[in-house]
Design a protein around this motif. Structure first.
Motif, PDB file in Angstrom:
ATOM      1  N   LEU A 105      25.523 -36.535 -19.482  1.00 46.60           N
ATOM      2  CA  LEU A 105      24.378 -36.297 -20.085  1.00 46.60           C
ATOM      3  C   LEU A 105      24.192 -36.662 -21.646  1.00 46.60           C
ATOM      4  CD1 LEU A 105      21.657 -34.384 -19.886  1.00 46.60           C
ATOM      5  CD2 LEU A 105      23.062 -32.560 -20.884  1.00 46.60           C
ATOM      6  N   SER A 106      25.203 -36.808 -22.271  1.00 44.71           N
ATOM      7  CA  SER A 106      25.020 -37.156 -23.759  1.00 44.71           C
ATOM      8  C   SER A 106      26.292 -37.767 -24.150  1.00 44.71           C
ATOM      9  CB  SER A 106      24.874 -35.794 -24.400  1.00 44.71           C
ATOM     10  OG  SER A 106      25.855 -34.881 -24.492  1.00 44.71           O
ATOM     11  N   ILE A 107      26.043 -38.592 -25.161  1.00 46.06           N
ATOM     12  CA  ILE A 107      27.287 -39.345 -25.852  1.00 46.06           C
ATOM     13  C   ILE A 107      27.046 -39.277 -27.278  1.00 46.06           C
ATOM     14  CG2 ILE A 107      26.198 -41.482 -24.873  1.00 46.06           C
ATOM     15  CD1 ILE A 107      29.203 -42.673 -25.413  1.00 46.06           C
ATOM     16  N   LEU A 108      27.522 -38.461 -28.106  1.00 49.07           N
ATOM     17  CA  LEU A 108      27.365 -38.411 -29.405  1.00 49.07           C
ATOM     18  C   LEU A 108      28.208 -38.838 -30.272  1.00 49.07           C
ATOM     19  CD1 LEU A 108      26.720 -35.555 -27.735  1.00 49.07           C
ATOM     20  CD2 LEU A 108      25.202 -35.212 -29.433  1.00 49.07           C
ATOM     21  N   SER A 109      27.961 -39.797 -31.574  1.00 45.31           N
ATOM     22  CA  SER A 109      28.793 -40.353 -32.298  1.00 45.31           C
ATOM     23  C   SER A 109      28.880 -39.424 -33.486  1.00 45.31           C
ATOM     24  CB  SER A 109      28.499 -41.938 -32.694  1.00 45.31           C
ATOM     25  OG  SER A 109      28.544 -42.629 -31.457  1.00 45.31           O
ATOM     26  N   VAL A 110      29.826 -38.978 -33.987  1.00 45.90           N
ATOM     27  CA  VAL A 110      30.049 -38.455 -35.388  1.00 45.90           C
ATOM     28  C   VAL A 110      30.800 -39.079 -36.327  1.00 45.90           C
ATOM     29  CG1 VAL A 110      30.152 -36.219 -36.243  1.00 45.90           C
ATOM     30  CG2 VAL A 110      30.007 -36.454 -33.859  1.00 45.90           C
ATOM     31  N   PRO A 111      30.486 -40.225 -36.979  1.00 49.58           N
ATOM     32  CA  PRO A 111      31.288 -41.132 -37.727  1.00 49.58           C
ATOM     33  C   PRO A 111      32.000 -40.288 -38.844  1.00 49.58           C
ATOM     34  CG  PRO A 111      28.801 -42.027 -37.440  1.00 49.58           C
ATOM     35  CD  PRO A 111      29.118 -40.876 -36.514  1.00 49.58           C
ATOM     36  N   PRO A 147      22.697 -18.341 -28.014  1.00 49.25           N
ATOM     37  CA  PRO A 147      22.780 -17.809 -29.265  1.00 49.25           C
ATOM     38  C   PRO A 147      22.881 -18.825 -30.202  1.00 49.25           C
ATOM     39  CG  PRO A 147      24.816 -17.907 -28.193  1.00 49.25           C
ATOM     40  CD  PRO A 147      23.933 -18.198 -27.128  1.00 49.25           C
ATOM     41  N   TRP A 148      21.799 -19.543 -30.671  1.00 50.12           N
ATOM     42  CA  TRP A 148      21.415 -20.812 -31.200  1.00 50.12           C
ATOM     43  C   TRP A 148      21.951 -20.805 -32.618  1.00 50.12           C
ATOM     44  CZ3 TRP A 148      20.694 -24.663 -28.560  1.00 50.12           C
ATOM     45  CH2 TRP A 148      19.688 -24.586 -27.254  1.00 50.12           C
ATOM     46  N   ASP A 149      21.999 -19.655 -33.328  1.00 49.50           N
ATOM     47  CA  ASP A 149      22.759 -19.394 -34.541  1.00 49.50           C
ATOM     48  C   ASP A 149      24.251 -19.340 -34.548  1.00 49.50           C
ATOM     49  OD1 ASP A 149      20.184 -19.746 -35.458  1.00 49.50           O
ATOM     50  OD2 ASP A 149      19.779 -17.581 -35.778  1.00 49.50           O
ATOM     51  N   ASP A 150      24.575 -19.113 -33.668  1.00 50.15           N
ATOM     52  CA  ASP A 150      26.235 -19.036 -33.323  1.00 50.15           C
ATOM     53  C   ASP A 150      26.822 -19.881 -32.466  1.00 50.15           C
ATOM     54  OD1 ASP A 150      26.899 -16.860 -34.906  1.00 50.15           O
ATOM     55  OD2 ASP A 150      25.718 -15.590 -33.473  1.00 50.15           O
ATOM     56  N   ILE A 151      26.190 -21.144 -32.494  1.00 48.62           N
ATOM     57  CA  ILE A 151      26.794 -22.626 -31.853  1.00 48.62           C
ATOM     58  C   ILE A 151      27.824 -23.166 -32.475  1.00 48.62           C
ATOM     59  CG2 ILE A 151      26.291 -24.491 -30.616  1.00 48.62           C
ATOM     60  CD1 ILE A 151      25.287 -22.377 -28.902  1.00 48.62           C
ATOM     61  N   ARG A 157      25.151 -28.090 -29.730  1.00 55.06           N
ATOM     62  CA  ARG A 157      23.455 -27.610 -30.010  1.00 55.06           C
ATOM     63  C   ARG A 157      22.746 -28.804 -29.473  1.00 55.06           C
ATOM     64  NH1 ARG A 157      20.458 -28.180 -34.619  1.00 55.06           N
ATOM     65  NH2 ARG A 157      22.023 -28.141 -35.662  1.00 55.06           N
ATOM     66  N   GLU A 158      22.883 -30.093 -29.870  1.00 57.17           N
ATOM     67  CA  GLU A 158      22.222 -31.162 -29.622  1.00 57.17           C
ATOM     68  C   GLU A 158      22.184 -31.572 -28.223  1.00 57.17           C
ATOM     69  OE1 GLU A 158      20.360 -33.620 -31.708  1.00 57.17           O
ATOM     70  OE2 GLU A 158      21.217 -33.057 -33.714  1.00 57.17           O
ATOM     71  N   THR A 159      23.418 -31.146 -27.402  1.00 57.51           N
ATOM     72  CA  THR A 159      23.313 -31.648 -26.096  1.00 57.51           C
ATOM     73  C   THR A 159      22.895 -30.493 -25.273  1.00 57.51           C
ATOM     74  OG1 THR A 159      25.499 -32.647 -26.319  1.00 57.51           O
ATOM     75  CG2 THR A 159      25.248 -31.557 -24.193  1.00 57.51           C
ATOM     76  N   LEU A 160      22.836 -29.132 -25.627  1.00 55.72           N
ATOM     77  CA  LEU A 160      22.113 -27.966 -25.077  1.00 55.72           C
ATOM     78  C   LEU A 160      20.686 -28.293 -25.187  1.00 55.72           C
ATOM     79  CD1 LEU A 160      24.121 -24.999 -26.138  1.00 55.72           C
ATOM     80  CD2 LEU A 160      23.995 -25.818 -23.772  1.00 55.72           C
ATOM     81  N   GLU A 161      20.019 -28.635 -26.248  1.00 55.92           N
ATOM     82  CA  GLU A 161      18.734 -29.079 -26.480  1.00 55.92           C
ATOM     83  C   GLU A 161      18.116 -30.019 -25.378  1.00 55.92           C
ATOM     84  OE1 GLU A 161      18.560 -27.820 -31.354  1.00 55.92           O
ATOM     85  OE2 GLU A 161      18.549 -29.975 -30.620  1.00 55.92           O
ATOM     86  N   ARG A 162      19.017 -31.256 -25.420  1.00 55.43           N
ATOM     87  CA  ARG A 162      18.650 -31.994 -24.487  1.00 55.43           C
ATOM     88  C   ARG A 162      18.724 -31.700 -23.268  1.00 55.43           C
ATOM     89  NH1 ARG A 162      19.564 -34.059 -29.070  1.00 55.43           N
ATOM     90  NH2 ARG A 162      18.678 -35.736 -29.809  1.00 55.43           N
ATOM     91  N   ARG A 171      14.300 -34.213 -14.704  1.00 65.09           N
ATOM     92  CA  ARG A 171      14.912 -35.331 -14.590  1.00 65.09           C
ATOM     93  C   ARG A 171      15.984 -35.405 -15.659  1.00 65.09           C
ATOM     94  NH1 ARG A 171      15.536 -40.592 -15.802  1.00 65.09           N
ATOM     95  NH2 ARG A 171      16.103 -42.050 -14.180  1.00 65.09           N
ATOM     96  N   PHE A 172      17.274 -35.766 -15.490  1.00 62.46           N
ATOM     97  CA  PHE A 172      18.101 -35.923 -16.675  1.00 62.46           C
ATOM     98  C   PHE A 172      18.602 -37.235 -17.018  1.00 62.46           C
ATOM     99  CE2 PHE A 172      18.935 -31.743 -14.720  1.00 62.46           C
ATOM    100  CZ  PHE A 172      19.229 -31.149 -15.728  1.00 62.46           C
ATOM    101  N   ASN A 173      18.549 -37.460 -18.288  1.00 64.29           N
ATOM    102  CA  ASN A 173      18.684 -38.988 -18.868  1.00 64.29           C
ATOM    103  C   ASN A 173      20.124 -38.748 -19.564  1.00 64.29           C
ATOM    104  OD1 ASN A 173      16.296 -40.467 -18.442  1.00 64.29           O
ATOM    105  ND2 ASN A 173      15.457 -38.879 -19.330  1.00 64.29           N
ATOM    106  N   VAL A 174      20.724 -40.145 -19.864  1.00 60.12           N
ATOM    107  CA  VAL A 174      21.844 -40.346 -20.715  1.00 60.12           C
ATOM    108  C   VAL A 174      21.138 -40.146 -21.992  1.00 60.12           C
ATOM    109  CG1 VAL A 174      24.002 -41.409 -21.105  1.00 60.12           C
ATOM    110  CG2 VAL A 174      23.144 -41.164 -18.871  1.00 60.12           C
ATOM    111  N   HIS A 175      21.670 -39.288 -22.780  1.00 58.16           N
ATOM    112  CA  HIS A 175      21.301 -39.367 -24.117  1.00 58.16           C
ATOM    113  C   HIS A 175      22.121 -39.859 -25.375  1.00 58.16           C
ATOM    114  CE1 HIS A 175      17.859 -36.963 -23.002  1.00 58.16           C
ATOM    115  NE2 HIS A 175      18.639 -36.323 -22.176  1.00 58.16           N
TER     116      HIS A 175
END
Lengths: 180, 180
Positions: A105-111, A147-151, A157-162, A171-175
């Motif tokens: 579902l998601s691939i998130l880079s955190v440099p 509990p958006w304020d306690d994620i 959070r970004e993954t849940l939003e997507r 329809r699910f995409n790869v984000h």
């Protein structure tokens, strides 16, 4: 977050940060005795979005960092496993869930912290959980209960939003997401 | 392929492989003096499928392993960059190509060597290349010209096969592949 390399993992001698002689353009920790070059590279964190009907499974963290905050089951990928195998392992370890793995579902880079986070969809096959020692509680949440304020982490959070946005359109995409 | 850890990177003392006291279920290299735990995790290799019309760009390797074999531009992801930034950097370094980055095409786990390979589509904006010292030659190939028997890595072959298959149906997907 990671300690700098001070000593050679092969022989124990002190290292110096310098350009290796092989044309490399970055300074590396090079052993001053045996000349072993020590590379440091990003780490993968692999996990799932486990869902049951219109709800997703979150785990309340029993470990630092972010003790007491809610997260998706995820952890560092290990040697000897695929990204999906690691994501499934973490879902068992942290939530004791039973599920079928689905697509990425998601691939998130955190440099900033040298990490890449990858989340797969996982269709829960039971709503009984058996959380491990790293989890205080595992619980299902509908979108308006999250509990958006306690994620615990921005990647979660970004993954849940997507996830919820994709579900709305059916329809699910790869984000692919870059997080500063 | 990676040497085992023999000495602590913090203090240089010998390590012992054992279960850390934090509930971990895997043996780690633990320093026998300062008790630092040393983790080893998979590495990401990031690259692109650079395309120009119906052709893709391959690079003939000027380095081991697989000297003289053809590959897509790719290399180890570095600290401080995203997966896409790393893929773009390798495409500049190895091919001297000019291009626009597009979406993720493939993510291939290779547990046997502790690697994950990720390839992005890259739309070439010029057919002039300026290969770096790791590349003997950079050349465009149509599908029926691809030197399938001289492709350097299975992850490259699998990615090229999916690229051409997706192109035939006119829609690119993200392919998650596990390689034994």
């Amino acid at each position: 977050m990671r300690q700098p390399i001070k000593h050679c993992r092969s022989c124990g001698t002190e290292v110096a940060y310098r350009l290796p002689p092989d044309g490399d353009t970055r300074e590396r920790a090079v052993c001053t005795a045996c000349e072993t070059i020590h590379y440091e590279n990003p780490l993968n964190v692999v996990g799932t979005v486990p869902y049951w009907g219109d709800k997703v499974l979150l785990c309340k963290r029993n470990i630092e960092p972010r003790w007491g905050k809610w997260t998706l089951p995820a952890g560092f990928m290990e040697l000897g496993e695929s990204v999906a195998q690691g994501a499934a392992r973490e879902t068992v370890e942290e939530a004791g869930a039973t599920f079928e793995m689905e697509g990425l579902l998601s691939i998130l880079s955190v440099p900033r912290v040298g990490q890449v986070h990858l989340f797969f969809l996982a269709r829960l096959t039971s709503e009984r959980f058996d959380p491990g020692h790293e989890t205080i509680e595992a619980r299902l949440f509908a979108e308006d209960e999250i509990p958006w304020d306690d994620i615990a982490f921005r990647t979660v959070r970004e993954t849940l939003e997507r996830y919820f946005a994709d579900r709305k359109v059916g329809r699910f995409n790869v984000h692919t997401v870059d997080i500063d």
